[in-house]
Write a protein that holds these residues in place. Structure first.
Motif, mmCIF file in Angstrom:
data_model
loop_
_atom_site.group_PDB
_atom_site.id
_atom_site.type_symbol
_atom_site.label_atom_id
_atom_site.label_comp_id
_atom_site.label_asym_id
_atom_site.label_seq_id
_atom_site.Cartn_x
_atom_site.Cartn_y
_atom_site.Cartn_z
ATOM 1 N N LYS A 145 -9.284 -2.345 4.078
ATOM 2 C CA LYS A 145 -8.489 -1.493 4.943
ATOM 3 C C LYS A 145 -8.949 -0.067 4.699
ATOM 4 O O LYS A 145 -9.237 0.291 3.557
ATOM 5 C CB LYS A 145 -7.002 -1.624 4.540
ATOM 6 C CG LYS A 145 -6.025 -1.496 5.668
ATOM 7 C CD LYS A 145 -4.632 -1.673 5.114
ATOM 8 C CE LYS A 145 -3.636 -1.078 6.078
ATOM 9 N NZ LYS A 145 -2.303 -1.041 5.544
ATOM 10 N N GLU A 150 -6.102 -4.825 -1.891
ATOM 11 C CA GLU A 150 -5.647 -3.452 -1.776
ATOM 12 C C GLU A 150 -5.201 -2.908 -3.123
ATOM 13 O O GLU A 150 -5.280 -1.714 -3.379
ATOM 14 C CB GLU A 150 -4.495 -3.351 -0.772
ATOM 15 C CG GLU A 150 -4.955 -3.398 0.656
ATOM 16 C CD GLU A 150 -3.793 -3.514 1.609
ATOM 17 O OE1 GLU A 150 -2.693 -3.045 1.269
ATOM 18 O OE2 GLU A 150 -3.985 -4.084 2.688
ATOM 19 N N PRO A 168 0.814 -1.210 0.000
ATOM 20 C CA PRO A 168 0.000 0.000 0.000
ATOM 21 C C PRO A 168 0.849 1.262 0.000
ATOM 22 O O PRO A 168 1.911 1.305 0.611
ATOM 23 C CB PRO A 168 -0.823 -0.097 1.283
ATOM 24 C CG PRO A 168 -0.298 -1.240 2.034
ATOM 25 C CD PRO A 168 0.614 -2.026 1.193
#
Lengths: 252, 206
Positions: B198, B103, A200
């Protein structure tokens, strides 16, 4: 032998002539290099478009208008439709946009003046560099600060090689303003692969004006510090098969 | 020591050359010119060939880019067939590929959303403070309101692809698979349960 006055005249004349010759040599040697002749080319565009306003102040990402740069060798100059996405409502009556509206109605493109150009015998692929997360700024400079865009880097062969041989010193990592994706999009099937692991990206607030790179560029798998290729003991940078230093990487 | 005039001229010339040389070598000497760069050896720099988005004297309309033959589809292109009004057809025609809950998908959706949607809908989807609304375009809908959250994925895909009201089609700018990633990210902005694995910062870009 000659008069004192004549002697002094010869000296001054010699100094001036020597200076003029030296200046001509310097101009001849450096003045026509890309870093000197091409950098700073700032033509007048048909529409007074300001990157400083659109990208700098309004924070519209580079790729909103230059969409497709991720996929194609050529970074597209936006279509008139792209302008009219907003300018149907924003500044719809502005006289500066008359040419845009004319183009939209007639279908004839706006004749923007091209600034950045490599010679026709050299091929540059935008998409490869964008997908390696190399920011637009690396080559185009801080366009979001330019009211009128000018060429910022020489785009010469030596300049290409400088960066390919020492990328860390020259590359600007992907910035939020450019819209460069900080994941690998070489293959879109990554989107469909549930096992694909993506590191991420660090969240960053846009309004602070801080434009630090989000990630360290991966350079598209290109390895830095390539050991010099030697042929019979002579360094030979153009030997075929060594990544971008192969002639046919750009001259095909 | 008394300097003679000729000596002074020589010193001035040398100093001038040193300054010029330093400026040239350091590369900090930039001036702007509206004239194209001078080329002393333009050999094959400008070849007679079709360069994208460049003028071309070979074709009657003067454009290098050619219009595709009517009815043909470029290789790899995925044009959107439906018009803005074909809402009912869109529900069945747009098949959700069900991108995995990763993600990577969210990050890609966020990147595309921030690039193509945020100029009007802002980074959080709420459309206030966006570039366009600050410049006086009123009435851009908030994408996180319940009415929009209630729309099906296929319908949102249809809106992105065909446009709606004043919003133009973005089919030429955003790949179909990226549109689905944008929808996934939009769902996370709307706070739909089970979408965001998330939390993603709403103002984060890229």
């Amino acid at each position: 032998m000659f008069s004192r006055k004549f002697d002094m005249g010869v000296k001054i004349g010699g100094a001036v002539a020597g200076g003029v010759v030296a200046v001509l040599v310097l101009i001849g040697y450096f003045g026509f290099r890309n870093s000197f002749a091409d950098v700073g080319y700032r033509p007048e565009q048909p529409v007074p478009f300001s990157h400083k306003l659109h990208a700098g102040q309004l924070q519209i990402h580079c790729q909103y208008c230059h969409a497709g740069v991720e996929k194609s060798a050529h970074s597209p100059v936006p279509t008139t439709q792209t302008c009219m996405n907003c300018h149907t409502a924003v500044k719809a009556e502005s006289p500066k946009l008359q040419l845009v509206r004319d183009s939209y109605e007639s279908g004839n493109p706006i004749q923007w003046v091209r600034i950045h150009k490599v010679p026709d015998y050299a091929h540059f692929n935008h998409s490869r560099h964008i997908r390696a997360q190399i920011d637009c700024k690396s080559c185009h400079g801080p366009v979001e600060e330019m009211g009128v865009v000018s060429q910022f880097k020489p785009l010469s062969m030596g300049w290409c090689l400088d960066c390919h041989r020492n990328p860390e010193a020259n590359i600007v990592g992907a910035r939020p303003i450019s819209g460069v994706f900080t994941g690998k999009v070489h293959d879109m099937k990554n989107l469909l692969d549930s096992s694909y692991i993506f590191t991420p990206i660090k969240a960053q607030v846009h309004d602070k004006g801080e434009l630090e790179p989000l990630t360290v560029p991966q350079y598209g798998g290109y390895h830095t510090k390539v050991p010099p290729v030697t042929v019979a003991g002579i360094p030979h940078p153009k030997k075929a098969g060594i990544g971008p230093e192969n002639c046919s990487s750009c001259h095909y | 020591m008394k300097l003679s005039f000729s000596k002074l001229v020589q010193i001035a010339a040398v100093l001038g050359l040193v300054v010029l040389a330093v400026m040239l070598f350091s590369g900090n000497m930039t001036w702007f010119s509206t004239e194209p760069p001078v080329e002393i050896q333009p050999n094959l720099d400008h070849q007679f060939r079709a360069i994208p988005q460049s003028p071309n004297t070979f074709f009657a309309d003067g454009k290098s880019l050619r219009e595709p033959v009517e009815g043909s589809i470029a290789r790899g292109a995925q044009p959107y067939a439906l018009g803005q009004g074909d809402i009912d057809a869109a529900e069945t025609a747009n098949v959700d590929p069900n991108l995995p809950n990763t993600e990577f998908v969210l990050a890609r959706g966020q990147n595309r959303f921030n690039t193509f949607c945020s100029p009007c809908h802002y980074y959080n989807g709420q459309s206030e403070n966006s570039a366009v609304s600050k410049k006086g375009w009123a009435g851009i809908p908030n994408l996180t309101r319940p009415e929009t959250a209630a729309l099906s994925n296929a319908r949102i895909f249809h809106i992105i692809s065909a446009g709606q009201n004043l919003m133009p089609s973005y089919a030429d700018k955003i790949d179909p698979i990226d549109r689905w990633a944008i929808i996934r990210y939009l769902r996370s902005l709307q706070g739909v349960e089970g979408v965001a694995s998330k939390p993603v910062a709403s103002t984060a870009t890229n």
